[in-house]
Design a protein around this motif. Structure first.
Motif, short mmCIF file in Angstrom:
data_model
loop_
_atom_site.label_atom_id
_atom_site.label_comp_id
_atom_site.label_asym_id
_atom_site.label_seq_id
_atom_site.Cartn_x
_atom_site.Cartn_y
_atom_site.Cartn_z
N ILE A 1 101.64 3.85 101.19
CA ILE A 1 102.43 5.07 101.45
C ILE A 1 101.57 6.26 101.06
CG2 ILE A 1 104.52 6.35 100.89
CD1 ILE A 1 105.89 3.69 100.30
N GLY A 2 101.28 7.10 102.06
CA GLY A 2 100.38 8.22 101.87
C GLY A 2 99.07 7.93 102.56
N VAL A 3 98.98 8.25 103.84
CA VAL A 3 97.76 7.94 104.60
C VAL A 3 97.06 9.24 104.99
CG1 VAL A 3 98.41 5.66 105.37
CG2 VAL A 3 99.15 7.60 106.71
N GLY A 4 96.81 10.06 103.97
CA GLY A 4 95.94 11.20 104.13
C GLY A 4 94.49 10.73 104.16
N MET B 1 92.26 10.22 101.74
CA MET B 1 91.94 9.18 100.76
C MET B 1 92.68 7.88 101.08
SD MET B 1 90.03 8.80 98.03
CE MET B 1 89.87 10.25 96.97
N GLY B 2 93.96 7.99 101.38
CA GLY B 2 94.75 6.80 101.68
C GLY B 2 94.27 6.07 102.92
N THR B 3 93.79 6.82 103.91
CA THR B 3 93.27 6.17 105.12
C THR B 3 92.08 5.30 104.79
OG1 THR B 3 94.06 7.96 106.52
CG2 THR B 3 92.31 6.57 107.41
N GLY B 4 91.17 5.80 103.96
CA GLY B 4 90.01 5.01 103.55
C GLY B 4 90.43 3.75 102.81
N MET B 5 91.40 3.87 101.92
CA MET B 5 91.91 2.71 101.20
C MET B 5 92.48 1.68 102.17
SD MET B 5 94.06 4.56 98.17
CE MET B 5 93.32 5.57 96.91
N GLY B 6 93.26 2.18 103.14
CA GLY B 6 93.89 1.28 104.10
C GLY B 6 92.88 0.53 104.94
N LEU B 7 91.83 1.20 105.37
CA LEU B 7 90.80 0.54 106.17
C LEU B 7 90.12 -0.57 105.37
CD1 LEU B 7 89.29 3.68 107.93
CD2 LEU B 7 90.60 1.85 109.03
N CYS B 8 89.89 -0.32 104.09
CA CYS B 8 89.30 -1.36 103.24
C CYS B 8 90.25 -2.55 103.09
CB CYS B 8 88.95 -0.79 101.87
SG CYS B 8 87.52 0.31 101.85
N LEU B 9 91.51 -2.27 102.88
CA LEU B 9 92.50 -3.35 102.76
C LEU B 9 92.51 -4.22 104.02
CD1 LEU B 9 95.33 -1.31 101.04
CD2 LEU B 9 94.31 -3.40 100.10
N LEU B 10 92.46 -3.57 105.18
CA LEU B 10 92.45 -4.32 106.44
C LEU B 10 91.19 -5.16 106.57
CD1 LEU B 10 93.89 -1.55 108.78
CD2 LEU B 10 94.96 -3.77 108.31
N ARG B 11 90.05 -4.63 106.12
CA ARG B 11 88.80 -5.40 106.20
C ARG B 11 88.84 -6.64 105.31
NH1 ARG B 11 86.16 -0.20 106.54
NH2 ARG B 11 85.73 -0.20 104.30
N HIS B 12 89.73 -6.65 104.33
CA HIS B 12 89.88 -7.82 103.46
C HIS B 12 91.06 -8.69 103.88
CE1 HIS B 12 87.11 -5.53 100.86
NE2 HIS B 12 86.78 -6.73 100.41
N GLN B 13 91.41 -8.63 105.16
CA GLN B 13 92.43 -9.50 105.75
C GLN B 13 93.82 -9.35 105.12
OE1 GLN B 13 89.13 -11.20 105.01
NE2 GLN B 13 88.79 -10.15 106.96
N ILE C 1 102.31 0.45 106.71
CA ILE C 1 102.10 1.85 106.33
C ILE C 1 103.32 2.70 106.64
CG2 ILE C 1 99.60 1.69 106.65
CD1 ILE C 1 99.96 3.26 109.28
N LYS C 2 103.44 3.76 105.86
CA LYS C 2 104.40 4.83 106.13
C LYS C 2 103.58 6.10 106.29
CE LYS C 2 108.19 7.44 106.03
NZ LYS C 2 107.51 8.76 106.06
N ALA C 3 103.65 6.71 107.45
CA ALA C 3 102.76 7.82 107.79
C ALA C 3 103.11 9.10 107.04
CB ALA C 3 102.79 8.08 109.28
N ASN C 4 102.09 9.97 106.90
CA ASN C 4 102.27 11.34 106.46
C ASN C 4 102.71 12.19 107.65
OD1 ASN C 4 101.27 10.39 104.08
ND2 ASN C 4 99.49 11.75 104.01
N LEU D 1 100.39 3.60 96.41
CA LEU D 1 100.79 4.98 96.66
C LEU D 1 99.57 5.89 96.56
CD1 LEU D 1 104.04 5.20 94.46
CD2 LEU D 1 103.82 4.42 96.84
N SER D 2 99.39 6.75 97.54
CA SER D 2 98.31 7.74 97.51
C SER D 2 98.91 9.07 97.97
CB SER D 2 97.16 7.31 98.44
OG SER D 2 96.11 8.26 98.43
N LEU D 3 99.51 9.77 97.04
CA LEU D 3 100.35 10.94 97.35
C LEU D 3 99.85 12.18 96.60
CD1 LEU D 3 103.70 8.95 97.15
CD2 LEU D 3 102.72 9.95 99.23
N PRO D 4 100.38 13.36 96.94
CA PRO D 4 99.86 14.59 96.33
C PRO D 4 100.16 14.76 94.84
CG PRO D 4 100.86 15.06 98.45
CD PRO D 4 101.23 13.65 98.12
#
Length: 300
Positions: A21-24, A26-38, A43-46, A78-81
């Motif tokens: 939750i929080g795909v700004g 920083m969160g987008t980079g985290m999410g891409l890494c999570l996906l690369r690790h299967q 996600i809940k979009a900003n 969570l990656s929020l303001p």
């Protein structure tokens, strides 16, 4: 408790169902890494579609509400303001505390206020959930490369599960104590960053007013103990070498230093220099610079 440093820890998140939750940026980079690790990522979009579209294209499953996302996952990052947004996501009728299954883990990578973090952890426990703090350092670009640093506040039992998730997007996982201690250390760290940034901005303005060459100043500073990455970034920005360096906004920086000064006050610690830094950043926000990046402090 002494800090436990775990560089290059082996991720153990594969095949888990994890929410983000929080795909700004920083969160987008985290999410891409999570996906690369299967990871099966939910996600809940900003407000911005950029991060959500990138993650969805890479295989993430998007949900339109937290209530819709929560039943599908065993852990949420969570990656929020700020704490305000974290509280909104967790509390309320549509929040994680109502809709997440018992036994679920919430990892707050936001730079949140420690008092709020501890209160949320206590409420989560009453609902059969676990809430821990894991604020991160470094840039969105490093997030996408899996090179962040996480500062974790959790008990010994929860830490291994959290570490396995964090290791997908972090180079280093630093366990610093129980819940809230991660956010305390992050605020101390950020207060130093903002204090140095305030000094660097004024020094650059001072040199410019005297007609001194910034390249020469940089060469001199680089040879002494005064040198810092923040100063180098400000000069690189002013010389047009790195226009996107230190991409944190002045408004977000003001929020962080304000939280640090508040924490110091609650701890009966006198921090007049940090308080002056907070005043400088708040003035910049009031002057319309809030959405500009931190190096813009060096402009008149």
């Amino acid at each position: 408790m002494s800090a436990e440093l775990l560089p290059n820890a082996r991720p153990k998140a594969a095949n888990q169902k994890i929410g983000l939750i929080g795909v700004g940026r920083m969160g987008t980079g985290m999410g891409l890494c999570l996906l690369r690790h299967q990871v099966e990522l939910h996600i809940k979009a900003n407000k911005s579609r950029f991060g959500a579209d990138r993650l969805a294209a890479a295989g993430a499953r998007e949900h339109h509400s937290i209530a819709e996302l929560a039943p599908h996952v065993s852990a949420v990052v969570l990656s929020l303001p700020s704490s305000r947004e974290v509280e909104a996501v967790c509390l309320g009728q549509d929040g994680l505390f109502v809709h997440m299954s018992r036994g679920g883990l919430i990892i707050d990578c936001t730079t949140s206020y420690p008092g709020s973090t501890v209160a949320l952890a206590e409420q989560a426990q009453k609902r059969g959930l676990a809430f821990i703090d894991a604020p991160v350092t470094r840039s969105p670009e490093q997030a996408e490369l899996g090179l962040l640093n996480a500062i974790v506040g959790s008990n010994e039992t929860l830490f291994p599960a959290a570490e396995g998730i964090l290791a997908t997007f972090c180079e280093t996982v630093l366990h610093v104590g129980d819940v809230g201690k991660g956010h305390e250390l992050k605020l101390v760290y950020n207060s130093m960053t903002m204090g140095i940034a305030a000094v660097a901005s004024e020094v650059c303005q001072f040199a410019n007013a005297l007609g001194l060459d910034l390249v020469t100043l940089r060469s001199l500073v680089s040879r002494g103990s005064t040198n810092s990455g923040i100063f180098q970034a400000f000069v690189a920005f002013l010389l047009g070498e790195k226009p996107d360096v230190l991409a944190v906004s002045i408004a977000n920086s003001a929020k962080d230093i304000g939280c640090a000064v508040r924490l110091a006050g609650e701890s009966a610690v006198s921090v007049p220099i940090l308080a002056a830094t907070a005043h400088k950043l708040n003035n910049a926000v009031a002057g319309g610079k809030g959405e500009l990046t931190l190096p813009h402090l060096s402009h008149p």
